[in-house]
Design a protein around this motif. Structure first.
Motif, mmCIF file in Angstrom:
data_model
loop_
_atom_site.group_PDB
_atom_site.id
_atom_site.type_symbol
_atom_site.label_atom_id
_atom_site.label_comp_id
_atom_site.label_asym_id
_atom_site.label_seq_id
_atom_site.Cartn_x
_atom_site.Cartn_y
_atom_site.Cartn_z
ATOM 1 N N GLU A 70 0.836 -1.208 0.000
ATOM 2 C CA GLU A 70 0.000 0.000 0.000
ATOM 3 C C GLU A 70 0.871 1.259 0.000
ATOM 4 O OE1 GLU A 70 -3.370 0.021 -0.134
ATOM 5 O OE2 GLU A 70 -3.375 2.216 -0.224
ATOM 6 N N ALA A 71 1.909 1.259 0.845
ATOM 7 C CA ALA A 71 2.774 2.440 0.927
ATOM 8 C C ALA A 71 3.485 2.681 -0.405
ATOM 9 C CB ALA A 71 3.788 2.262 2.054
ATOM 10 N N LEU A 72 4.033 1.612 -1.002
ATOM 11 C CA LEU A 72 4.726 1.785 -2.281
ATOM 12 C C LEU A 72 3.751 2.185 -3.385
ATOM 13 C CD1 LEU A 72 7.305 -1.166 -2.222
ATOM 14 C CD2 LEU A 72 7.713 1.265 -1.797
ATOM 15 N N HIS A 73 2.527 1.648 -3.299
ATOM 16 C CA HIS A 73 1.496 2.028 -4.276
ATOM 17 C C HIS A 73 1.211 3.525 -4.203
ATOM 18 C CE1 HIS A 73 -2.153 2.105 -6.584
ATOM 19 N NE2 HIS A 73 -2.926 2.285 -5.527
ATOM 20 N N VAL A 99 -5.018 -11.479 -5.032
ATOM 21 C CA VAL A 99 -5.416 -11.167 -6.404
ATOM 22 C C VAL A 99 -6.464 -10.056 -6.409
ATOM 23 C CG1 VAL A 99 -6.574 -12.088 -8.447
ATOM 24 C CG2 VAL A 99 -4.810 -13.444 -7.285
ATOM 25 N N GLN A 100 -7.470 -10.187 -5.520
ATOM 26 C CA GLN A 100 -8.519 -9.170 -5.466
ATOM 27 C C GLN A 100 -7.959 -7.815 -5.019
ATOM 28 O OE1 GLN A 100 -11.895 -10.219 -3.056
ATOM 29 N NE2 GLN A 100 -12.861 -8.213 -3.256
ATOM 30 N N GLU A 115 -8.198 -4.395 -7.231
ATOM 31 C CA GLU A 115 -8.870 -3.184 -6.757
ATOM 32 C C GLU A 115 -7.983 -1.946 -6.918
ATOM 33 O OE1 GLU A 115 -11.629 -5.402 -3.363
ATOM 34 O OE2 GLU A 115 -9.894 -4.197 -2.777
ATOM 35 N N ARG A 116 -6.677 -2.137 -6.946
ATOM 36 C CA ARG A 116 -5.743 -1.015 -7.102
ATOM 37 C C ARG A 116 -5.137 -0.965 -8.492
ATOM 38 N NH1 ARG A 116 -6.504 -2.654 -2.323
ATOM 39 N NH2 ARG A 116 -6.312 -1.307 -0.475
ATOM 40 N N ASN A 117 -5.621 -1.840 -9.356
ATOM 41 C CA ASN A 117 -5.131 -1.892 -10.736
ATOM 42 C C ASN A 117 -3.618 -2.095 -10.787
ATOM 43 O OD1 ASN A 117 -5.612 -1.896 -13.495
ATOM 44 N ND2 ASN A 117 -5.162 0.296 -13.696
ATOM 45 N N LEU A 118 -3.126 -2.967 -9.876
ATOM 46 C CA LEU A 118 -1.701 -3.298 -9.857
ATOM 47 C C LEU A 118 -1.488 -4.686 -10.459
ATOM 48 C CD1 LEU A 118 -0.672 -2.151 -6.251
ATOM 49 C CD2 LEU A 118 0.121 -1.172 -8.412
ATOM 50 N N PRO A 119 -0.459 -4.859 -11.286
ATOM 51 C CA PRO A 119 -0.184 -6.203 -11.823
ATOM 52 C C PRO A 119 0.270 -7.140 -10.702
ATOM 53 C CG PRO A 119 1.595 -4.690 -12.381
ATOM 54 C CD PRO A 119 0.513 -3.848 -11.752
ATOM 55 N N ILE A 120 -0.159 -8.389 -10.774
ATOM 56 C CA ILE A 120 0.251 -9.372 -9.761
ATOM 57 C C ILE A 120 0.586 -10.687 -10.442
ATOM 58 C CG2 ILE A 120 -2.147 -10.038 -9.280
ATOM 59 C CD1 ILE A 120 -1.207 -10.588 -6.356
ATOM 60 N N VAL A 121 1.648 -11.314 -9.975
ATOM 61 C CA VAL A 121 2.052 -12.638 -10.434
ATOM 62 C C VAL A 121 1.809 -13.603 -9.283
ATOM 63 C CG1 VAL A 121 3.961 -14.074 -11.248
ATOM 64 C CG2 VAL A 121 3.803 -11.672 -11.958
ATOM 65 N N ILE A 166 -7.534 -0.539 5.634
ATOM 66 C CA ILE A 166 -6.955 -1.409 4.603
ATOM 67 C C ILE A 166 -7.032 -2.860 5.086
ATOM 68 C CG2 ILE A 166 -4.853 -1.939 3.300
ATOM 69 C CD1 ILE A 166 -4.016 1.015 3.902
ATOM 70 N N PRO A 167 -7.685 -3.740 4.327
ATOM 71 C CA PRO A 167 -7.829 -5.131 4.780
ATOM 72 C C PRO A 167 -6.533 -5.923 4.595
ATOM 73 C CG PRO A 167 -8.784 -4.876 2.602
ATOM 74 C CD PRO A 167 -8.344 -3.497 3.032
ATOM 75 N N PHE A 168 -6.397 -6.972 5.368
ATOM 76 C CA PHE A 168 -5.264 -7.913 5.242
ATOM 77 C C PHE A 168 -5.713 -9.256 5.786
ATOM 78 C CE2 PHE A 168 -4.854 -5.692 9.276
ATOM 79 C CZ PHE A 168 -4.654 -6.713 10.185
#
Length: 454
Positions: A39-42, A74-75, A79-85, A183-185
């Motif tokens: 989240e912080a880096l985003h 993944v979700q 939600e933040r439109n960030l790519p994930i592998v 922010i959920p975790f």
């Protein structure tokens, strides 16, 4: 800007963790630390001018909970439109075959997956969510293992491609940030399993130490900073390191010329070159290796099945994945293509006309021009007078072993694939160029030699 973000940004700049236009792979488990990091880096990525890729590794160790964490990550990224592998690795099988502890097996798999994914994504940095609490726990764990000065340093803010932007904040600040921002975790239930050393440190040992010193975490972090300052002021002994065919060595005379107090540090530097990490290497194991140096003979085995031995005036180390069975003479006929198991050798051999799956560091593989081979095939060990064609020259195998730096103790232990008239392939050493695959090769035989798993 939130106070938490400001502290992370200041730490990144103070330690030069990122540069403009960096691609950063963020290790993202979905737990509080990695979620706060992501989240912080985003939120800071525009200011830092970096590109983010999230990476989630499903260790497949916690059944439905592992699936839940993967779906959450993944979700969260979507939600933040960030790519994930997302990758899945069978840590339990690796743990069973490697003889490593489950913690270390998971760590080995995890860091291997990080590096592979970073290479595929073109990422120059891999961001990890370690906090000051993790630093204090690491230092305490190292003390319990009887660490040297390097272990007291704990984790570095930047260590090769790995960066730790949260190493300037406490876990309480992470939780306050997540709660305050809604922010959920997810929570990993294995973090409460007392069979893992780190959990026992956090859940049982540190509460007791807090009764003696309520600020014991700060004291441990301060100890790591003091140790880092001392380490920075010291120069590591420079000893030339040689590498030959997967074996790494240093000259015994170079070690013995060092002052005695510098020799342990030189051994640790050597082991770091071989293993990539020293976290599970004890002082006792370093002293065992120094005794080999003094006696100029002998062998020890380190965690991860790394062998260290003395031969020919050098201290050698290797993590060769294949067992080497020393028998006076052995020869087994092979029906190829096909599969063969040799339990007594600890090996299997498989040959097909189609490409074989790539194994993760547990096999040797080669492709042969099948029409240039003469039946029958055989797997045997070294014999006096053996020869093979390599680099346009017919070599006596003894001379080839000398040139490739193969210790003589290994020479009758290495499996050799032969046909009716010649040596075809010595895994990890050489391929006879007469059977090398060419553009006009019509039938290609793919061969793999693997560790026998019973």
């Amino acid at each position: 800007m939130h106070t938490f973000e400001r502290k992370v940004l200041r730490f990144i700049r103070e330690h030069s963790l990122l540069a403009p236009r960096d691609v950063v792979l963020v290790a993202f488990s979905g737990g509080p630390d990695s979620t706060a990091l992501a989240e912080a880096l985003h939120r800071l990525r525009s200011l830092l001018d970096v590109e983010l890729v999230l990476f989630h590794l499903n260790h497949k160790l916690r059944g439905e909970e592992s699936e839940r964490d993967e779906a959450f990550c993944v979700q969260w990224a979507q939600e933040r439109n960030l790519p994930i592998v997302v990758e899945r690795r069978d840590v339990a099988s690796f743990h069973a075959s490697s003889r490593l502890s489950l913690e270390e097996a998971a760590r080995t798999i995890r860091y291997e997956a990080f590096r592979e994914c970073a290479a595929r994504c073109g990422a120059s940095s891999i961001a990890l969510g370690h906090t000051l609490d993790d630093q204090a726990e690491t230092v305490l764990m190292n003390i319990l293992r009887g660490t040297g000065l390097s272990g007291l340093c704990g984790m570095k803010p930047k260590d090769g491609p790995y960066i730790r932007p949260l190493l300037g904040v406490w876990r309480s600040e992470v939780l306050e940030f997540l709660k305050g921002e809604g922010i959920p975790f997810v929570e990993d239930s294995s973090n409460f399993d007392p069979t893992f050393l780190r959990n026992r440190i956090r859940l049982e040992v540190l509460p007791l130490l807090r009764e003696l010193n309520p600020r014991v975490l700060e004291a441990l972090v301060r100890l790591s900073l003091n140790a880092q300052e001392v380490m920075h002021s010291r120069e590591e002994p420079e000893i030339p390191i040689v590498r030959q065919n997967g074996v790494t060595g240093i000259a015994l005379d170079e070690l013995i010329l060092l002052p005695p107090e510098e020799r342990p540090q030189a051994i640790r530097k050597f082991l770091r070159e071989v293993r990539g990490t020293l976290w599970d290497i004890t002082r006792g194991q370093v002293m065992d290796i120094l005794r080999l140096v003094e006696r100029r003979k002998g062998e020890v085995t380190l965690p991860g099945k790394v062998r260290v031995w003395v031969h020919g005036g050098y201290l050698w180390a290797s993590s060769s994945p294949l067992p080497l069975v020393n028998m006076p003479s052995w020869n087994f006929p092979l029906d190829l293509p096909g599969a063969h198991a040799f339990p007594d050798l600890g090996l299997t051999l498989e040959a097909r006309f189609e490409p074989l799956p790539q194994d993760r560091g547990l096999s040797w593989q080669v492709a042969l021009d099948f029409e240039r081979c003469l039946f029958p095939f055989a797997l045997r060990n070294f014999r006096e007078g053996d020869r093979m064609m390599v680099e346009g020259k017919e070599w006596k195998l003894k001379e080839l072993f000398d040139e490739r730096g193969i210790p003589w103790e290994w020479r009758r232990a290495i499996p050799i694939l032969c046909d009716a008239e010649k040596i075809l392939w010595i895994p990890g050493v050489a391929l006879d160029e007469r059977v090398r695959v060419q553009e006009n090769s019509k039938r290609i035989l793919h061969v793999a030699i693997r560790r026998y798993k019973g």
